[in-house]
Design an enzyme around this catalytic site. Sequence first.
Site, PDB file in Angstrom:
ATOM      1  N   ASN A  52      30.899  -6.632 -40.597  1.00  0.00           N
ATOM      2  CA  ASN A  52      31.888  -5.280 -40.782  1.00  0.00           C
ATOM      3  C   ASN A  52      33.157  -5.165 -41.337  1.00  0.00           C
ATOM      4  O   ASN A  52      33.453  -6.533 -41.534  1.00  0.00           O
ATOM      5  CB  ASN A  52      31.892  -4.232 -39.296  1.00  0.00           C
ATOM      6  CG  ASN A  52      32.648  -5.343 -38.336  1.00  0.00           C
ATOM      7  OD1 ASN A  52      33.989  -5.221 -38.554  1.00  0.00           O
ATOM      8  ND2 ASN A  52      32.265  -5.955 -37.443  1.00  0.00           N
ATOM      9  N   PHE A 108      39.207  -2.252 -27.630  1.00  0.00           N
ATOM     10  CA  PHE A 108      39.189  -1.325 -28.708  1.00  0.00           C
ATOM     11  C   PHE A 108      37.966  -0.690 -28.938  1.00  0.00           C
ATOM     12  O   PHE A 108      36.930  -1.028 -28.586  1.00  0.00           O
ATOM     13  CB  PHE A 108      39.910  -2.136 -29.982  1.00  0.00           C
ATOM     14  CG  PHE A 108      41.121  -2.469 -30.114  1.00  0.00           C
ATOM     15  CD1 PHE A 108      41.793  -3.231 -29.297  1.00  0.00           C
ATOM     16  CD2 PHE A 108      41.755  -1.684 -31.456  1.00  0.00           C
ATOM     17  CE1 PHE A 108      42.916  -3.469 -29.596  1.00  0.00           C
ATOM     18  CE2 PHE A 108      43.035  -2.197 -31.609  1.00  0.00           C
ATOM     19  CZ  PHE A 108      43.722  -2.901 -30.517  1.00  0.00           C
ATOM     20  N   LYS A 160      33.570  -0.925 -19.060  1.00  0.00           N
ATOM     21  CA  LYS A 160      33.994  -2.181 -19.323  1.00  0.00           C
ATOM     22  C   LYS A 160      34.888  -2.606 -18.351  1.00  0.00           C
ATOM     23  O   LYS A 160      35.591  -3.762 -18.551  1.00  0.00           O
ATOM     24  CB  LYS A 160      34.253  -2.454 -20.813  1.00  0.00           C
ATOM     25  CG  LYS A 160      33.255  -2.220 -21.699  1.00  0.00           C
ATOM     26  CD  LYS A 160      33.376  -2.631 -23.087  1.00  0.00           C
ATOM     27  CE  LYS A 160      32.226  -2.204 -24.143  1.00  0.00           C
ATOM     28  NZ  LYS A 160      31.957  -3.294 -25.010  1.00  0.00           N
TER      29      LYS A 160
HETATM   30  N1  CTP Z   1      33.031  -5.809 -27.617  1.00  0.00           N
HETATM   31  C1  CTP Z   1      32.371  -6.846 -27.213  1.00  0.00           C
HETATM   32  N2  CTP Z   1      31.466  -7.425 -27.179  1.00  0.00           N
HETATM   33  C2  CTP Z   1      30.233  -6.850 -28.054  1.00  0.00           C
HETATM   34  C3  CTP Z   1      30.580  -5.665 -28.767  1.00  0.00           C
HETATM   35  C4  CTP Z   1      31.766  -5.222 -28.583  1.00  0.00           C
HETATM   36  O1  CTP Z   1      33.404  -7.517 -26.207  1.00  0.00           O
HETATM   37  N3  CTP Z   1      29.181  -7.442 -28.090  1.00  0.00           N
HETATM   38  C5  CTP Z   1      34.132  -4.953 -27.318  1.00  0.00           C
HETATM   39  C6  CTP Z   1      35.099  -5.027 -28.538  1.00  0.00           C
HETATM   40  O2  CTP Z   1      35.625  -5.998 -28.951  1.00  0.00           O
HETATM   41  C7  CTP Z   1      35.921  -3.896 -27.977  1.00  0.00           C
HETATM   42  C8  CTP Z   1      34.919  -3.172 -27.272  1.00  0.00           C
HETATM   43  O3  CTP Z   1      33.958  -4.184 -26.839  1.00  0.00           O
HETATM   44  O4  CTP Z   1      37.061  -4.144 -27.620  1.00  0.00           O
HETATM   45  C9  CTP Z   1      34.267  -1.802 -27.677  1.00  0.00           C
HETATM   46  O5  CTP Z   1      33.631  -2.029 -28.828  1.00  0.00           O
HETATM   47  P1  CTP Z   1      32.624  -1.063 -29.786  1.00  0.00           P
HETATM   48  O6  CTP Z   1      32.099  -1.741 -31.041  1.00  0.00           O
HETATM   49  O7  CTP Z   1      33.668   0.071 -29.890  1.00  0.00           O
HETATM   50  O8  CTP Z   1      31.951  -0.737 -28.694  1.00  0.00           O
HETATM   51  P2  CTP Z   1      30.337  -1.145 -28.250  1.00  0.00           P
HETATM   52  O9  CTP Z   1      30.770  -1.733 -26.830  1.00  0.00           O
HETATM   53  O10 CTP Z   1      29.861  -2.244 -29.372  1.00  0.00           O
HETATM   54  O11 CTP Z   1      29.524   0.054 -28.300  1.00  0.00           O
HETATM   55  P3  CTP Z   1      28.844   0.962 -29.479  1.00  0.00           P
HETATM   56  O12 CTP Z   1      28.643  -0.049 -30.626  1.00  0.00           O
HETATM   57  O13 CTP Z   1      27.658   1.398 -28.782  1.00  0.00           O
HETATM   58  O14 CTP Z   1      29.803   1.803 -29.633  1.00  0.00           O
END
Ligand code: CTP
Length: 403
Positions: free
Chosen positions: A211, A324, A342
């Site tokens: 990304n 975030f 979380k």
């Molecule tokens: N995060 C994580 N591990 C993952 C995905 C995300 O620890 N596999 C953490 C990111 O670093 C961020 C938070 O979770 O601090 C939220 O990430 P985000 O991408 O916004 O959300 P997701 O939990 O991945 O949920 P979705 O993609 O369904 O919105």
Amino acid sequence: MQKPLSGKNIVLGVTGAVAAYKSVYLLRLLVKAGASVQVIGTQNSLNFIGRATWESLSGKVPLFDTFETKDPSHIGHIMLAQDVDAIVVAPATANIIAKTACGIADDLLSTVLCAATVPVLFAPGMNTAMYENPANLNNIKTVSGRNGFHFIEPGTGELACGTSGKGRMAEPGDILKKLTDILIPASNGIRWLVTGGATREYLDPVRFITNGSSGKTGLSIAKEASKRGGDVTFIGINVEEPDHCAFRFIKTVSTAETAGRVKELSKDTDILIMSAAVADFSPEKSSSKIKKGDGPLTLQLHRTEDILKSTIPLMKKSSVRIGFAAETDNLVENSTKKLREKELDMIVANLVSKEHDPFGSDINTVIIIERSGTLKLENMDKKELAEIIADKAVKIYMEKNEK
Ligand code: CTP
């Protein structure tokens, strides 16, 4: 035991107010705390306390005149303004505050203040009417808005002029405490783990899913944490290590590798900030390059580990966890859900839309969500944003650890 200000060089600026007598005690406290102190007085201060007092208590010749600093190898006032650890002006009259506000440099102390690049602490001491004069209050506002300039508020009580009100210089012990807090922040030694950047999930040796996250926000937070005396580890996911990096830098590539490092370090972490943009899905990696056939290619993606979810149970209860969120819809609602699910203390919610793309930009608009409420920060430089996030992280840490 090591003295709290041992090794610190302090300039003590003294101006012409009755409270100069209290600065004699302040000088004694500074010396007792281990500081080496150079007194710079204004000519008017000599009406209250003479040279001999400053000289015998500091062990150095006090300076009153711009051309008194004789060492030809250095420009005296610049050294005094930039090569020391801090400058304290106590008492600070309305006059010296006004001169600093306007950048007037017509004697040694005001010249040093004009050239200062180190923290400066003013302890105003004056009559109530002078203190409350709108010009003085305005000047205090102007000066305290500048980077590195601090004030310790005067107390209310009996004044030397026989009246009673606000304007009494803060007590020497309180000035020393404030100075120590500025020089040695309470955030000293806090162990930070900050992640930033975008993971790569390889489909074959040459292609990957990723990304647009640049890691700028995470890097700025790590820099801020390190400026505050923190013990900082930054996990840069596909991010280059900056030049003259002042913190530990670990480079990772994939979600699985990042998860491993975060979990391993989390037990010894006081503040975790997951600003990284982590892939939620990963393909099965082919060991050789996938060749294009005639038809479409179907990829089978597997869920990756949610790093935050699996790390938080490993952390100390008193640690701070900040995540975030990137959302295209229902920003606050979805981010608040992530905050809860979380088990975070705070989440920095980013809206991603056609008009607003935070990835790679130096400016961002976010909503900071804590359990106690939300704060919208619009069009902020990422460095400024990092300062606010670091401030909030330290505040939560102090509350959780009752410091
Ligand atoms: N995060 C994580 N591990 C993952 C995905 C995300 O620890 N596999 C953490 C990111 O670093 C961020 C938070 O979770 O601090 C939220 O990430 P985000 O991408 O916004 O959300 P997701 O939990 O991945 O949920 P979705 O993609 O369904 O919105």
